[in-house]
Design a protein around this motif. Structure first.
Motif, PDB file in Angstrom:
ATOM      1  N   GLU A 153      57.522  19.240 -98.694  1.00  0.00           N
ATOM      2  CA  GLU A 153      56.440  19.711 -99.564  1.00  0.00           C
ATOM      3  C   GLU A 153      55.107  19.806 -98.829  1.00  0.00           C
ATOM      4  O   GLU A 153      54.068  20.036 -99.451  1.00  0.00           O
ATOM      5  CB  GLU A 153      56.293  18.768-100.768  1.00  0.00           C
ATOM      6  CG  GLU A 153      57.560  18.602-101.601  1.00  0.00           C
ATOM      7  CD  GLU A 153      58.036  19.925-102.182  1.00  0.00           C
ATOM      8  OE1 GLU A 153      57.171  20.757-102.554  1.00  0.00           O
ATOM      9  OE2 GLU A 153      59.265  20.136-102.244  1.00  0.00           O
ATOM     10  N   ALA A 154      55.120  19.626 -97.513  1.00  0.00           N
ATOM     11  CA  ALA A 154      53.871  19.630 -96.738  1.00  0.00           C
ATOM     12  C   ALA A 154      53.549  21.053 -96.290  1.00  0.00           C
ATOM     13  O   ALA A 154      54.064  21.538 -95.277  1.00  0.00           O
ATOM     14  CB  ALA A 154      53.993  18.698 -95.534  1.00  0.00           C
ATOM     15  N   ALA A 155      52.686  21.742 -97.027  1.00  0.00           N
ATOM     16  CA  ALA A 155      52.378  23.136 -96.739  1.00  0.00           C
ATOM     17  C   ALA A 155      51.618  23.322 -95.434  1.00  0.00           C
ATOM     18  O   ALA A 155      51.619  24.409 -94.857  1.00  0.00           O
ATOM     19  CB  ALA A 155      51.577  23.743 -97.897  1.00  0.00           C
ATOM     20  N   ASP A 156      50.981  22.267 -94.959  1.00  0.00           N
ATOM     21  CA  ASP A 156      50.182  22.375 -93.739  1.00  0.00           C
ATOM     22  C   ASP A 156      51.001  22.095 -92.477  1.00  0.00           C
ATOM     23  O   ASP A 156      50.466  22.114 -91.371  1.00  0.00           O
ATOM     24  CB  ASP A 156      48.987  21.420 -93.788  1.00  0.00           C
ATOM     25  CG  ASP A 156      49.409  19.961 -93.943  1.00  0.00           C
ATOM     26  OD1 ASP A 156      50.477  19.710 -94.547  1.00  0.00           O
ATOM     27  OD2 ASP A 156      48.664  19.083 -93.482  1.00  0.00           O
ATOM     28  N   ILE A 157      52.304  21.843 -92.640  1.00  0.00           N
ATOM     29  CA  ILE A 157      53.160  21.506 -91.508  1.00  0.00           C
ATOM     30  C   ILE A 157      54.224  22.586 -91.334  1.00  0.00           C
ATOM     31  O   ILE A 157      54.906  22.963 -92.293  1.00  0.00           O
ATOM     32  CB  ILE A 157      53.837  20.137 -91.704  1.00  0.00           C
ATOM     33  CG1 ILE A 157      52.795  19.055 -92.005  1.00  0.00           C
ATOM     34  CG2 ILE A 157      54.668  19.775 -90.482  1.00  0.00           C
ATOM     35  CD1 ILE A 157      51.785  18.832 -90.904  1.00  0.00           C
ATOM     36  N   GLU A 158      54.357  23.062 -90.116  1.00  0.00           N
ATOM     37  CA  GLU A 158      55.407  24.025 -89.778  1.00  0.00           C
ATOM     38  C   GLU A 158      56.610  23.242 -89.260  1.00  0.00           C
ATOM     39  O   GLU A 158      56.500  22.453 -88.325  1.00  0.00           O
ATOM     40  CB  GLU A 158      54.913  24.985 -88.698  1.00  0.00           C
ATOM     41  CG  GLU A 158      55.966  25.926 -88.149  1.00  0.00           C
ATOM     42  CD  GLU A 158      55.469  26.636 -86.898  1.00  0.00           C
ATOM     43  OE1 GLU A 158      56.156  26.565 -85.850  1.00  0.00           O
ATOM     44  OE2 GLU A 158      54.371  27.237 -86.969  1.00  0.00           O
ATOM     45  N   THR A 159      57.775  23.444 -89.883  1.00  0.00           N
ATOM     46  CA  THR A 159      58.962  22.683 -89.491  1.00  0.00           C
ATOM     47  C   THR A 159      60.079  23.611 -89.035  1.00  0.00           C
ATOM     48  O   THR A 159      60.201  24.745 -89.498  1.00  0.00           O
ATOM     49  CB  THR A 159      59.483  21.817 -90.658  1.00  0.00           C
ATOM     50  OG1 THR A 159      59.832  22.656 -91.760  1.00  0.00           O
ATOM     51  CG2 THR A 159      58.431  20.813 -91.089  1.00  0.00           C
ATOM     52  N   ARG A 160      60.897  23.089 -88.150  1.00  0.00           N
ATOM     53  CA  ARG A 160      62.088  23.785 -87.688  1.00  0.00           C
ATOM     54  C   ARG A 160      63.252  22.812 -87.822  1.00  0.00           C
ATOM     55  O   ARG A 160      63.302  21.789 -87.140  1.00  0.00           O
ATOM     56  CB  ARG A 160      61.923  24.232 -86.242  1.00  0.00           C
ATOM     57  CG  ARG A 160      63.009  25.171 -85.754  1.00  0.00           C
ATOM     58  CD  ARG A 160      62.711  25.653 -84.345  1.00  0.00           C
ATOM     59  NE  ARG A 160      61.432  26.354 -84.263  1.00  0.00           N
ATOM     60  CZ  ARG A 160      60.952  26.871 -83.131  1.00  0.00           C
ATOM     61  NH1 ARG A 160      61.640  26.745 -82.000  1.00  0.00           N
ATOM     62  NH2 ARG A 160      59.792  27.495 -83.135  1.00  0.00           N
ATOM     63  N   PRO A 161      64.217  23.093 -88.726  1.00  0.00           N
ATOM     64  CA  PRO A 161      65.276  22.114 -88.995  1.00  0.00           C
ATOM     65  C   PRO A 161      66.236  21.961 -87.822  1.00  0.00           C
ATOM     66  O   PRO A 161      66.478  22.897 -87.057  1.00  0.00           O
ATOM     67  CB  PRO A 161      65.982  22.698 -90.222  1.00  0.00           C
ATOM     68  CG  PRO A 161      65.683  24.158 -90.177  1.00  0.00           C
ATOM     69  CD  PRO A 161      64.320  24.295 -89.578  1.00  0.00           C
ATOM     70  N   LEU A 162      66.779  20.753 -87.703  1.00  0.00           N
ATOM     71  CA  LEU A 162      67.813  20.442 -86.725  1.00  0.00           C
ATOM     72  C   LEU A 162      69.104  20.116 -87.465  1.00  0.00           C
ATOM     73  O   LEU A 162      69.093  19.802 -88.654  1.00  0.00           O
ATOM     74  CB  LEU A 162      67.374  19.245 -85.877  1.00  0.00           C
ATOM     75  CG  LEU A 162      66.103  19.462 -85.045  1.00  0.00           C
ATOM     76  CD1 LEU A 162      65.556  18.129 -84.553  1.00  0.00           C
ATOM     77  CD2 LEU A 162      66.362  20.407 -83.892  1.00  0.00           C
ATOM     78  N   ALA A 163      70.212  20.197 -86.773  1.00  0.00           N
ATOM     79  CA  ALA A 163      71.499  19.927 -87.404  1.00  0.00           C
ATOM     80  C   ALA A 163      71.534  18.494 -87.938  1.00  0.00           C
ATOM     81  O   ALA A 163      71.014  17.576 -87.299  1.00  0.00           O
ATOM     82  CB  ALA A 163      72.622  20.124 -86.396  1.00  0.00           C
ATOM     83  N   PRO A 164      72.119  18.275 -89.125  1.00  0.00           N
ATOM     84  CA  PRO A 164      72.192  16.921 -89.684  1.00  0.00           C
ATOM     85  C   PRO A 164      73.069  16.016 -88.818  1.00  0.00           C
ATOM     86  O   PRO A 164      74.010  16.471 -88.161  1.00  0.00           O
ATOM     87  CB  PRO A 164      72.791  17.131 -91.071  1.00  0.00           C
ATOM     88  CG  PRO A 164      73.501  18.438 -90.998  1.00  0.00           C
ATOM     89  CD  PRO A 164      72.742  19.271 -90.022  1.00  0.00           C
ATOM     90  N   LEU A 165      72.761  14.726 -88.839  1.00  0.00           N
ATOM     91  CA  LEU A 165      73.495  13.731 -88.059  1.00  0.00           C
ATOM     92  C   LEU A 165      74.144  12.725 -89.011  1.00  0.00           C
ATOM     93  O   LEU A 165      73.481  12.190 -89.901  1.00  0.00           O
ATOM     94  CB  LEU A 165      72.550  12.998 -87.104  1.00  0.00           C
ATOM     95  CG  LEU A 165      71.763  13.866 -86.119  1.00  0.00           C
ATOM     96  CD1 LEU A 165      70.855  12.994 -85.253  1.00  0.00           C
ATOM     97  CD2 LEU A 165      72.695  14.707 -85.250  1.00  0.00           C
ATOM     98  N   ARG A 166      75.416  12.480 -88.810  1.00  0.00           N
ATOM     99  CA  ARG A 166      76.171  11.595 -89.697  1.00  0.00           C
ATOM    100  C   ARG A 166      75.684  10.152 -89.570  1.00  0.00           C
ATOM    101  O   ARG A 166      75.449   9.657 -88.468  1.00  0.00           O
ATOM    102  CB  ARG A 166      77.659  11.678 -89.363  1.00  0.00           C
ATOM    103  CG  ARG A 166      78.571  11.023 -90.387  1.00  0.00           C
ATOM    104  CD  ARG A 166      80.029  11.379 -90.100  1.00  0.00           C
ATOM    105  NE  ARG A 166      80.416  10.909 -88.778  1.00  0.00           N
ATOM    106  CZ  ARG A 166      80.839   9.674 -88.512  1.00  0.00           C
ATOM    107  NH1 ARG A 166      80.890   8.777 -89.493  1.00  0.00           N
ATOM    108  NH2 ARG A 166      81.197   9.332 -87.300  1.00  0.00           N
TER     109      ARG A 166
END
Length: 310
Positions: A153-166
């Motif tokens: 929900e952080a509009a001021d942050i640009e994120t790039r997702p990484l693969a989930p880790l078990r």
């Protein structure tokens, strides 16, 4: 003051005549003369003695020429520094890593930077995602690898997702809990449980599969944001280590740590992102963190403990 006029003055001094200086700066001789005269008029002082065949600086001109040389040098240094910054060969990069990314990336990333970008000054801040988020917003760090859930929900942050880790639990190879083919919360609660701060999703999944007593705030007895001492505890005591399974991939491959057979749950995963402030122009050196993390992360996500069937 027009820096171009200062360069014209230096050309006259260094080449000795207006005619030769004009050729070197691609101006006509009258245009070069007008440029020098305009500079003298702006300063209100004579800069050149023109009464001899060889053009010479007045004392005022010598002072101006000395400063102009410094300015020319600084301009060249600025161009060089901008070029190396753009290429990622120099500059300063300060990154933040939450506990699991720190355990996975810190040592190999520092080794990568030392070998491939030795002129980049690298700083690292370690901590929980909430702390790192405050540092990112205060521009004390340039980018971070951290838990994803706090940033959605952080509009001021640009994120790039990484693969989930078990996520799961490991223990030393001769731990008494391994005598049970199926481990419940009752068996787990017989031993110390160590963990760093877990993502809300992992906490929820543990509570659903193990019951209310399986929520980390009920189950975890030893909490630390540095996973290295927790791994050591799991290796040498009856402590159970809770978290992302691939953090201890080396110890599992060597057979020193074994995954505890908790009830299966394919959704029991940690989710992580690369993050930086939105709308900011990143230095090329930041790409080193992004590229390195993405190259490594697929291997982390694909880790399969020895003897585990998927």
């Amino acid at each position: 003051m027009d820096f171009q006029k200062l360069k014209h003055l230096l050309a006259v001094v260094e080449y000795g005549t207006f005619s030769l200086a004009a050729q070197k700066v691609n101006l006509s001789q009258p245009a070069l003369s007008r440029s020098i005269q305009a500079l003298e008029a702006e300063l209100g002082l004579p800069l050149l003695d023109r009464g001899t065949r060889q053009v010479r600086l007045t004392p005022y001109g010598a002072c101006v020429a000395e400063r102009a040389r410094r300015m020319r040098f600084e301009e060249a240094e600025l161009q060089r520094e901008l070029k190396t910054l753009h290429s990622g060969e120099s500059g300063t990069l300060t990154i933040g890593l939450s506990p699991t990314p720190a355990a996975l990336l810190l040592s190999p990333f520092l080794a990568h930077m030392a070998a491939n970008r030795p002129q980049v000054r690298v700083g690292v801040e370690l901590g929980a995602t909430a702390v790192l988020l405050d540092m990112l917003r205060a521009e004390r760090i340039d980018a971070m690898v951290c838990d994803a859930r706090m940033l959605y929900e952080a509009a001021d942050i640009e994120t790039r997702p990484l693969a989930p880790l078990r996520a799961g639990m490991v223990c030393r190879r001769d731990h008494p809990i391994l005598a049970h083919r199926h481990v419940s919360i009752h068996e787990v609660r017989q031993y110390p449980v160590a963990s760093s701060t877990l993502s809300p999703e992992v906490s929820l999944r543990l509570a659903e599969t193990l019951g209310p007593g399986g929520a980390p705030d009920q189950m975890v007895t030893l909490r630390c944001e540095n996973l290295d001492p927790l791994v050591d505890l799991a290796l040498h005591t009856d402590t159970l280590l809770l978290g992302v399974i691939c953090v201890t991939r080396r110890e599992q491959q060597e057979g020193r740590l074994i995954e505890v057979p908790l009830p299966p749950d394919p959704q029991r995963q940690g989710h992580y992102v690369l993050a930086r402030l939105a709308g900011r122009t990143p230095l090329t050196a930041q790409d080193a963190l992004y590229d390195f993390t993405q190259q490594c992360w697929a291997g982390f996500a694909a880790f399969n403990p020895r003897g585990r069937v998927r």
